[in-house]
Design a protein around this motif. Structure first.
Motif, short mmCIF file in Angstrom:
data_model
loop_
_atom_site.label_atom_id
_atom_site.label_comp_id
_atom_site.label_asym_id
_atom_site.label_seq_id
_atom_site.Cartn_x
_atom_site.Cartn_y
_atom_site.Cartn_z
N ASP A 80 0.83 -1.20 0.00
CA ASP A 80 0.00 0.00 0.00
C ASP A 80 0.86 1.25 0.00
N TRP A 81 1.94 1.23 0.76
CA TRP A 81 2.86 2.37 0.80
C TRP A 81 3.47 2.61 -0.57
N LEU A 82 3.90 1.53 -1.25
CA LEU A 82 4.47 1.68 -2.60
C LEU A 82 3.43 2.21 -3.59
N ARG A 83 2.19 1.75 -3.48
CA ARG A 83 1.13 2.22 -4.37
C ARG A 83 0.86 3.70 -4.13
N GLU A 84 0.81 4.11 -2.88
CA GLU A 84 0.59 5.53 -2.56
C GLU A 84 1.74 6.39 -3.08
N ALA A 85 2.98 5.92 -2.93
CA ALA A 85 4.13 6.68 -3.42
C ALA A 85 4.08 6.81 -4.94
N ARG A 86 3.69 5.73 -5.62
CA ARG A 86 3.58 5.77 -7.08
C ARG A 86 2.49 6.76 -7.51
#
Length: 95
Positions: A80-86
């Motif tokens: 989820d953190w990676l998706r938000e950063a993207r």
């Protein structure tokens, strides 16, 4: 619990806070019921063994279950953190 609440309610549509709160409460109750059943199952499964062995087996299974669930939670949080950063990177126009 606070990070889960924040993540769940952060994605709620503006006009439907009740739906998000209801889904959040449903997920809490489902998780509590599932974990209670798993814990009871571990102790009942170990019931046929000698008293000391049953306690050790149930404790070992409980630790393995907790570590497995922690790993799944960390993986889900990381994804989820990676998706938000993207998504944040896509929203910011290049300068």
């Amino acid at each position: 619990m606070a990070p889960n609440q924040t993540l769940t309610l952060a994605h709620a549509p503006v006009g439907a806070p009740g739906v998000a709160a209801g889904f959040y409460q449903l997920s809490q109750r489902f998780a509590a019921a599932l974990c209670s059943a798993a814990a009871a199952g571990m102790f009942l499964q170990a019931h046929g063994e000698s008293r000391g062995e049953a306690s050790r087996a149930a404790f070992h299974q409980g630790i393995v279950m907790c570590c497995s669930l922690l790993g799944v939670a960390l993986l889900a949080g990381g994804l989820d953190w990676l998706r938000e950063a993207r998504d944040r990177k896509r929203r910011v126009p290049p300068s």
